[in-house]
Design an enzyme around this catalytic site. Structure first.
Site, PDB file in Angstrom:
ATOM      1  N   ARG A 256      24.052  68.263  39.636  1.00  0.00           N
ATOM      2  CA  ARG A 256      23.884  66.801  39.624  1.00  0.00           C
ATOM      3  C   ARG A 256      22.586  66.470  38.887  1.00  0.00           C
ATOM      4  NH1 ARG A 256      22.115  64.646  44.995  1.00  0.00           N
ATOM      5  NH2 ARG A 256      20.197  64.250  43.887  1.00  0.00           N
ATOM      6  N   HIS A 260      21.196  61.002  43.524  1.00  0.00           N
ATOM      7  CA  HIS A 260      22.480  60.966  44.243  1.00  0.00           C
ATOM      8  C   HIS A 260      23.234  59.679  43.906  1.00  0.00           C
ATOM      9  CE1 HIS A 260      25.488  61.082  47.356  1.00  0.00           C
ATOM     10  NE2 HIS A 260      25.023  59.957  47.862  1.00  0.00           N
ATOM     11  N   TYR A 269      12.494  64.978  46.364  1.00  0.00           N
ATOM     12  CA  TYR A 269      12.875  66.215  47.074  1.00  0.00           C
ATOM     13  C   TYR A 269      13.322  67.344  46.146  1.00  0.00           C
ATOM     14  CZ  TYR A 269      17.459  63.945  46.528  1.00  0.00           C
ATOM     15  OH  TYR A 269      18.563  63.328  46.012  1.00  0.00           O
TER      16      TYR A 269
HETATM   17  C1  TPP Z   1      31.504  60.958  57.015  1.00  0.00           C
HETATM   18  C2  TPP Z   1      30.291  60.648  56.215  1.00  0.00           C
HETATM   19  N1  TPP Z   1      29.108  61.157  56.591  1.00  0.00           N
HETATM   20  C3  TPP Z   1      27.998  60.900  55.860  1.00  0.00           C
HETATM   21  C4  TPP Z   1      28.068  60.093  54.748  1.00  0.00           C
HETATM   22  C5  TPP Z   1      26.812  59.806  53.941  1.00  0.00           C
HETATM   23  N2  TPP Z   1      26.872  60.529  52.672  1.00  0.00           N
HETATM   24  C6  TPP Z   1      27.232  59.907  51.533  1.00  0.00           C
HETATM   25  S1  TPP Z   1      27.234  60.931  50.227  1.00  0.00           S
HETATM   26  C7  TPP Z   1      26.764  62.248  51.176  1.00  0.00           C
HETATM   27  C8  TPP Z   1      26.535  63.594  50.565  1.00  0.00           C
HETATM   28  C9  TPP Z   1      27.755  64.185  49.927  1.00  0.00           C
HETATM   29  O1  TPP Z   1      27.409  65.313  49.189  1.00  0.00           O
HETATM   30  P1  TPP Z   1      28.486  66.153  48.426  1.00  0.00           P
HETATM   31  O2  TPP Z   1      29.687  66.335  49.281  1.00  0.00           O
HETATM   32  O3  TPP Z   1      27.830  67.383  47.928  1.00  0.00           O
HETATM   33  O4  TPP Z   1      28.922  65.202  47.208  1.00  0.00           O
HETATM   34  P2  TPP Z   1      28.050  64.682  45.975  1.00  0.00           P
HETATM   35  O5  TPP Z   1      27.435  63.400  46.377  1.00  0.00           O
HETATM   36  O6  TPP Z   1      27.029  65.717  45.651  1.00  0.00           O
HETATM   37  O7  TPP Z   1      29.018  64.473  44.861  1.00  0.00           O
HETATM   38  C10 TPP Z   1      26.587  61.858  52.502  1.00  0.00           C
HETATM   39  C11 TPP Z   1      26.156  62.758  53.573  1.00  0.00           C
HETATM   40  C12 TPP Z   1      29.323  59.560  54.403  1.00  0.00           C
HETATM   41  N3  TPP Z   1      29.479  58.797  53.318  1.00  0.00           N
HETATM   42  N4  TPP Z   1      30.417  59.858  55.127  1.00  0.00           N
END
Ligand code: TPP
Ligand code: MG
Length: 371
Positions: A256, A260, A269
């Site tokens: 990435r 985010h 971080y």
């Molecule tokens: C059930 C749930 N828990 C927490 C969140 C908050 N949240 C949004 S994005 C994220 C991280 C996701 O990371 P990843 O699966 O690696 O996907 P990326 O963003 O890196 O594409 C979190 C914890 C959420 N949207 N849904």
């Protein structure tokens, strides 16, 4: 003691970071028409992405999750799919969606807070974005089950992030897909970060692909910055699924390169050296080097493509910004066949406060909301 089961996880890469092609590459590596098409889409997606961030920064778009660095993974997956397969995305797989015909103006509309953006004009059976992490795994598995029951030769393709693989729904999705031999392909986009949580803190497993073993399905790792490897791997998995061979879990290794979302500041971080190193492996660079070596690409074609992509994105932005605002009724009208009295009262109140706002066109001003 005896060994009752043994497993291995393979890794697939054809195009390295310098754009060198390894031996044993598939015919796709010589198909300059398809390679140029994929490069064109990857460039379009990158142009779109940069513009979307600028729109957010100037208050014209809501929170936006950049796909910078994921272009090969997203375009490679979509290029391997058939038009009538069903895509279940998360929230940043715009490259796949644009390849499948979703309008860039629709993407902007949705992330500008207007639900009408998820009413796609193409790829109408694809799912819209899924912010509740991993819930799309169940949608993807469920759709594949419907396809199997109906005896259709179609597949579902479901995305999940590295962080998402820690969720229960991830395991439930791959488990039911394995148990029922569903025509489903699951693609983990391992970009090494889940907001501020690095992959090292996310799991003790050596690969995410090996999580497939628990579901009794094949798992494979692929260089997610190599569009040839991604498309090839996904195409093989889809062909197997279409033939009744069941699901596959594919882990695409990428990075990435962005924050985010626009609500995040990754410099708080993340080690800048890690990001610098990741830029040397990014997907467009290597494909461009390879195309240049094949003598089908040069600086002039690059400049022309960039100008063309900028024009296309600008047209989408114009369409988005001039779209009539949704009326406040939109917030109430699509949840219940017969809305309860309390909601009807709120609908009236919203109409009252909106005044003539409900009929105004354009002039988007969005408020930042994190997710
Ligand atoms: C059930 C749930 N828990 C927490 C969140 C908050 N949240 C949004 S994005 C994220 C991280 C996701 O990371 P990843 O699966 O690696 O996907 P990326 O963003 O890196 O594409 C979190 C914890 C959420 N949207 N849904
Ligand atoms: Mg991630």
């Amino acid at each position: 003691m005896k060994t009752v089961a043994e497993f291995e996880i393979k890794y697939c890469q054809f195009l390295d970071a310098e754009g060198n092609l390894s031996a044993g590459a598939p015919a796709l590596a010589a198909d300059t028409g398809e390679l140029l098409k994929m490069y064109r889409f990857m460039t379009l997606v990158r142009t779109f992405d940069a513009k979307a961030i600028n729109l957010q920064r100037t208050g014209k778009l809501g929170t936006y999750a950049s796909c910078l660095g994921h272009e090969a993974a997203h375009v490679g997956v979509a290029a391997a799919m058939q038009p009538d397969d069903v895509l279940a995305p998360v929230y940043r797989e715009f490259g796949s969606q644009i390849w499948r015909g979703v309008k860039m103006s629709s993407i902007l509309l949705y992330w500008g807070g207007d639900e009408r953006g998820s009413d796609f004009t193409a790829a109408r059976q694809d799912f819209a974005w899924c912010v509740p992490i991993a819930s799309q795994m169940l949608h993807g598995a469920g759709v594949a089950m419907a396809m199997k029951i109906k005896g259709e030769k179609r597949c579902s393709v479901t995305y999940i992030g590295d962080g998402g693989t820690s969720e229960g729904a991830f395991y439930e999705g791959i488990n039911v897909a394995g148990a029922r031999a569903l025509p489903a392909v699951f693609v983990i986009v391992n970009n090494r970060w889940a907001i501020s949580v690095p992959i090292e803190s996310q799991t003790a497993t050596k690969t995410l692909a090996q999580k497939a073993i628990a579901a009794g399905i094949p798992g494979i790792q692929v260089d997610g910055n190599d569009v040839i490897a991604v498309r090839h791997t996904v195409a093989e998995a889809l062909a197997r699924a279409r033939d009744g061979g069941g699901p596959t879990l594919i882990e695409a290794l990428t990075y990435r390169l962005s924050d985010h979302t626009t609500a995040d500041d990754a410099s708080r971080y993340r080690d800048p050296d890690e990001v610098k190193e990741a830029w040397t492996k990014e997907p467009l660079l290597r494909l461009r080097s390879y195309l240049t070596r094949l003598r089908v690409w040069d600086n002039a074609s690059e400049e022309a493509l960039k100008a063309e992509c900028a024009r296309e994105v600008e047209a989408a932005v114009d369409e988005y910004l001039s779209a009539p605002k949704p009326s406040t009724d939109e917030m109430f009208d699509h949840l219940f066949a017969r809305p309860p009295q309390s909601l009807l009262q709120q609908r009236e109140l919203a109409r009252h406060y909106a005044g003539n706002h409900n009929t105004e066109a354009g002039n988007r001003d969005t408020t930042e909301v994190g997710h």
